[in-house]
Write a protein that holds these residues in place. Structure first.
Motif, PDB file in Angstrom:
ATOM      1  N   PRO A  78      39.417  39.511  47.741  1.00  0.00           N
ATOM      2  CA  PRO A  78      37.976  38.529  47.777  1.00  0.00           C
ATOM      3  C   PRO A  78      38.088  37.417  48.862  1.00  0.00           C
ATOM      4  N   ALA A  79      39.397  37.314  49.299  1.00  0.00           N
ATOM      5  CA  ALA A  79      39.530  35.926  50.125  1.00  0.00           C
ATOM      6  C   ALA A  79      39.074  36.482  51.526  1.00  0.00           C
ATOM      7  N   PHE A  80      38.888  37.435  51.749  1.00  0.00           N
ATOM      8  CA  PHE A  80      38.438  38.060  53.068  1.00  0.00           C
ATOM      9  C   PHE A  80      37.016  38.776  53.076  1.00  0.00           C
ATOM     10  N   ILE A  81      36.427  38.564  51.993  1.00  0.00           N
ATOM     11  CA  ILE A  81      34.909  39.237  51.835  1.00  0.00           C
ATOM     12  C   ILE A  81      33.799  37.857  51.837  1.00  0.00           C
ATOM     13  N   PRO A  82      33.181  37.782  53.147  1.00  0.00           N
ATOM     14  CA  PRO A  82      32.310  36.615  53.190  1.00  0.00           C
ATOM     15  C   PRO A  82      31.386  36.442  52.232  1.00  0.00           C
ATOM     16  N   GLY A  83      30.936  35.155  51.437  1.00  0.00           N
ATOM     17  CA  GLY A  83      30.174  35.167  50.318  1.00  0.00           C
ATOM     18  C   GLY A  83      30.486  36.096  49.233  1.00  0.00           C
ATOM     19  N   VAL A  84      31.765  36.097  48.938  1.00  0.00           N
ATOM     20  CA  VAL A  84      32.046  37.086  47.568  1.00  0.00           C
ATOM     21  C   VAL A  84      31.404  36.693  46.437  1.00  0.00           C
ATOM     22  N   GLY A  85      30.917  37.499  45.622  1.00  0.00           N
ATOM     23  CA  GLY A  85      30.117  37.056  44.464  1.00  0.00           C
ATOM     24  C   GLY A  85      30.772  37.237  43.009  1.00  0.00           C
ATOM     25  N   PRO A  86      30.356  36.945  42.060  1.00  0.00           N
ATOM     26  CA  PRO A  86      30.997  37.298  40.736  1.00  0.00           C
ATOM     27  C   PRO A  86      31.399  38.517  40.391  1.00  0.00           C
ATOM     28  N   LYS A  87      30.611  39.478  40.840  1.00  0.00           N
ATOM     29  CA  LYS A  87      30.935  40.988  40.529  1.00  0.00           C
ATOM     30  C   LYS A  87      32.081  41.410  40.826  1.00  0.00           C
ATOM     31  N   THR A  88      32.194  40.948  42.343  1.00  0.00           N
ATOM     32  CA  THR A  88      33.559  41.324  43.047  1.00  0.00           C
ATOM     33  C   THR A  88      34.736  40.672  42.562  1.00  0.00           C
ATOM     34  N   LEU A  89      34.748  39.294  42.362  1.00  0.00           N
ATOM     35  CA  LEU A  89      35.766  38.506  41.806  1.00  0.00           C
ATOM     36  C   LEU A  89      36.448  39.216  40.586  1.00  0.00           C
ATOM     37  N   PHE A  90      35.209  39.520  39.523  1.00  0.00           N
ATOM     38  CA  PHE A  90      35.485  40.069  38.139  1.00  0.00           C
ATOM     39  C   PHE A  90      36.200  41.447  38.429  1.00  0.00           C
ATOM     40  N   THR A  91      35.843  42.152  39.408  1.00  0.00           N
ATOM     41  CA  THR A  91      36.414  43.521  39.513  1.00  0.00           C
ATOM     42  C   THR A  91      37.928  43.462  40.059  1.00  0.00           C
ATOM     43  N   ALA A  92      38.149  42.482  40.935  1.00  0.00           N
ATOM     44  CA  ALA A  92      39.290  42.120  41.475  1.00  0.00           C
ATOM     45  C   ALA A  92      40.236  41.600  40.411  1.00  0.00           C
ATOM     46  N   LEU A  93      39.706  40.817  39.344  1.00  0.00           N
ATOM     47  CA  LEU A  93      40.779  40.285  38.295  1.00  0.00           C
ATOM     48  C   LEU A  93      41.044  41.504  37.164  1.00  0.00           C
ATOM     49  N   ALA A  94      39.698  42.542  37.339  1.00  0.00           N
ATOM     50  CA  ALA A  94      40.054  43.508  36.242  1.00  0.00           C
ATOM     51  C   ALA A  94      41.050  44.687  36.763  1.00  0.00           C
ATOM     52  N   ILE A  95      41.166  44.769  37.998  1.00  0.00           N
ATOM     53  CA  ILE A  95      42.133  45.746  38.881  1.00  0.00           C
ATOM     54  C   ILE A  95      43.535  45.313  38.465  1.00  0.00           C
ATOM     55  N   PHE A  96      43.671  43.740  38.820  1.00  0.00           N
ATOM     56  CA  PHE A  96      44.727  43.215  38.328  1.00  0.00           C
ATOM     57  C   PHE A  96      45.405  43.553  36.949  1.00  0.00           C
ATOM     58  N   ALA A  97      44.359  43.336  36.179  1.00  0.00           N
ATOM     59  CA  ALA A  97      44.854  43.314  34.709  1.00  0.00           C
ATOM     60  C   ALA A  97      45.244  44.818  34.375  1.00  0.00           C
ATOM     61  N   LEU A  98      44.793  45.747  35.000  1.00  0.00           N
ATOM     62  CA  LEU A  98      45.083  47.285  34.875  1.00  0.00           C
ATOM     63  C   LEU A  98      46.398  47.596  35.242  1.00  0.00           C
ATOM     64  N   ALA A  99      46.666  47.135  36.435  1.00  0.00           N
ATOM     65  CA  ALA A  99      47.793  47.148  37.419  1.00  0.00           C
ATOM     66  C   ALA A  99      49.108  46.328  36.595  1.00  0.00           C
ATOM     67  N   SER A 100      48.675  45.166  36.132  1.00  0.00           N
ATOM     68  CA  SER A 100      49.795  44.368  35.521  1.00  0.00           C
ATOM     69  C   SER A 100      50.256  44.996  34.178  1.00  0.00           C
ATOM     70  N   GLY A 101      49.062  45.120  33.415  1.00  0.00           N
ATOM     71  CA  GLY A 101      49.664  45.910  32.181  1.00  0.00           C
ATOM     72  C   GLY A 101      50.128  47.317  32.296  1.00  0.00           C
ATOM     73  N   ALA A 102      50.241  48.005  33.521  1.00  0.00           N
ATOM     74  CA  ALA A 102      50.986  49.097  33.850  1.00  0.00           C
ATOM     75  C   ALA A 102      52.436  48.976  33.902  1.00  0.00           C
ATOM     76  N   SER A 103      52.849  47.765  34.135  1.00  0.00           N
ATOM     77  CA  SER A 103      54.201  47.406  34.500  1.00  0.00           C
ATOM     78  C   SER A 103      54.858  46.256  33.966  1.00  0.00           C
ATOM     79  N   SER A 104      54.232  45.326  33.477  1.00  0.00           N
ATOM     80  CA  SER A 104      54.588  44.188  33.104  1.00  0.00           C
ATOM     81  C   SER A 104      55.749  44.261  32.034  1.00  0.00           C
ATOM     82  N   PHE A 105      55.551  45.311  31.162  1.00  0.00           N
ATOM     83  CA  PHE A 105      56.776  45.582  30.070  1.00  0.00           C
ATOM     84  C   PHE A 105      58.076  46.055  30.721  1.00  0.00           C
ATOM     85  N   LEU A 106      58.256  46.207  32.002  1.00  0.00           N
ATOM     86  CA  LEU A 106      59.468  46.168  32.558  1.00  0.00           C
ATOM     87  C   LEU A 106      60.183  45.115  32.785  1.00  0.00           C
ATOM     88  N   GLU A 107      59.619  44.137  32.535  1.00  0.00           N
ATOM     89  CA  GLU A 107      60.373  42.727  32.253  1.00  0.00           C
ATOM     90  C   GLU A 107      61.309  42.842  31.097  1.00  0.00           C
TER      91      GLU A 107
END
Length: 465
Positions: A334-363
């Motif tokens: 999102p930091a490299f997308i000019p005029g980034v909007g709410p949908k893109t930001l939310f999508t980035a957060l959603a992908i983060f949540a999926l990837a984090s959930g897939a490996s955070s238990f390794l802690e």
């Protein structure tokens, strides 16, 4: 030990293991719930206590600072006094401090009780996961240990659901929210009563007869203390807190500390301030703030499903590398997308949540596998403590970061931290999948870590004793 001895690491998965996994999951559930409910409670708490950005950060960080002390101190205590005693006392503390938080009348009372609640939460990481790891067969250890931490995300999702349901209670809704973890603590406490002490810990303290009694009661007469794959004179070796930094384990300690910290800094910032973060995206209204927060928390849970499937198939190291890589790209984009909007930001957060959930238990998987019984809880507690230094700082600074750098800037900071975790994993991470605990830690004779004969013929009792 002869090759005819059946190893507990190769024992069949039983009802006992499944029940112990469920009971051990109660702590992570409460952890996820208690740490996430504060984000929703702040909506009514902020005007009630007249909180500013710094006070909000203090409330959010208080329990994380508490986890630092709880993990660092009580991991060592757990290695000294045993898993079972701490397994019970910790839940009583969770219930008491949750209720006291609800009766706070000013910011400093609230910070104190949330800090002490964090101490209890931090203590449960090394207590419950060490006990569970020391009972589980190696073929299922990663998945079942990991499942307890996926439950963390379920607890967080439950917190957002409860917060959404209680939003109309009135100006004191935050008090009911902060008291609610006590309900889950009491339920978990009742289930945990009667859980046996870890035979590995008993053996590490030289209490061979007690370890033998537990093993035969849980696994059956075909097993004995030598089935642990560890030496009976383990208890003669004095273990201290500093052992996790010796030449044998310092790389493991460094790896666990860095990757765990890199995972939790963006994770706790998102969970604690999900409504505020979504508002900075330009989203508003109950449906977006409560509903969007609930959706993000559910994606953490969803991500855990493929993660638990992959952890035994591709191994711990590859799973951690891939998910860190995905998180870096998702949060940085999102930091490299000019005029980034709410949908893109939310999508980035959603992908983060999926990837984090897939490996955070390794802690909880990695530190429990990398260290021997005498210092296992100490190592888990230390990893918990170090990681919370970063997460507490990020939680305190998150409101300021959103104001100073905007939504995309805040996410970019998370990407940079995740990149550090990726590099550390690439350089330092060993592979521990499908190896016995004694083999990984070098605490036993490695020639005894391979399966010896069939284990499916052995009867294992299916109840907690």
């Amino acid at each position: 030990m002869s090759t005819s001895v059946r190893l507990i690491d190769d024992a069949p998965l039983t009802r006992f293991h499944k029940k112990l996994t469920v009971f051990s999951s109660g702590g992570p559930f409460i952890d996820g719930y208690a740490l996430s409910i504060i984000g929703i409670a702040l909506i009514t708490m902020t005007p009630a206590l007249d909180l500013g950005p710094k006070e909000i950060g203090m409330v959010g960080a208080a329990s994380l600072v508490g986890i630092f002390f709880g993990g660092g101190v009580f991991g060592w205590v757990t290695d000294k006094v045993g898993r079972h005693t701490m397994y019970i006392l910790d839940l009583i503390a969770l219930a008491v401090f949750s209720i006291l938080s609800a009766f706070s009348t000013d910011i400093w009372q609230l910070v104190l009780w949330r800090f002490l609640l964090g101490v209890a939460i931090g203590a449960d990481y090394p207590i419950a996961t060490s006990l569970l790891a020391e009972f589980l067969p190696r073929k299922h250890r990663g998945r079942l240990l990991g499942a307890t931490f996926v439950v963390w995300a379920i607890g967080a999702a439950a917190a957002f659901a409860v917060g959404f349901a209680m939003r109309g209670v009135g100006p004191d809704a935050w008090r009911w929210m902060l008291a609610s973890p006590a309900i889950f603590a009491i339920i978990t406490l009742l289930f945990r009563l009667g859980t046996p002490e870890s035979p590995r810990w008993l053996l590490s303290r030289g209490r061979v007869d007690e370890a033998r009694t537990v093993i035969k009661k849980v696994y059956g007469n075909d097993y004995d203390v030598n089935s642990l794959g560890e030496d009976e004179d383990t208890g003669k070796r004095a273990a201290t807190f500093t052992d996790i930094f010796n030449k044998k384990f310092w790389r493991h300690t460094l790896f666990v500390s860095i990757f765990w910290t890199a995972q939790v800094i963006p994770l706790f910032a998102v969970y604690t301030f999900a409504p505020e973060l979504l508002a900075s995206f330009g989203l508003d209204g109950d449906a977006n703030l409560y509903g969007g927060s609930l959706l993000i928390s559910l994606l953490f849970v969803v991500g855990g499903i493929p993660g638990l499937w992959l952890v035994e198939r591709i191994g711990r190291r590859k799973l951690l590398l891939w998910t860190f890589g995905i998180i870096v790209l998702a949060l940085a984009a999102p930091a490299f997308i000019p005029g980034v909007g709410p949908k893109t930001l939310f999508t980035a957060l959603a992908i983060f949540a999926l990837a984090s959930g897939a490996s955070s238990f390794l802690e909880v998987v990695y530190p429990n596998e990398l260290f021997p019984t005498e210092i296992r809880a100490t190592a888990v507690g230390f990893g918990t403590a170090v990681s919370r230094v970063g997460s507490a700082a990020s939680t305190y600074l998150m409101p300021v970061a959103i104001i100073s750098f905007g939504a995309s800037g805040a996410l970019l900071i998370g990407a940079g931290i995740s990149l550090v975790g990726l590099i550390a994993t690439f350089i330092l991470a060993p592979e521990t999948a499908n190896r016995s605990l004694a083999d990984i830690s070098g605490d036993g004779n490695k020639k005894h870590t391979k399966p010896h004969g069939k284990t499916t013929e052995t009867t294992v009792k299916g109840t907690l004793v």
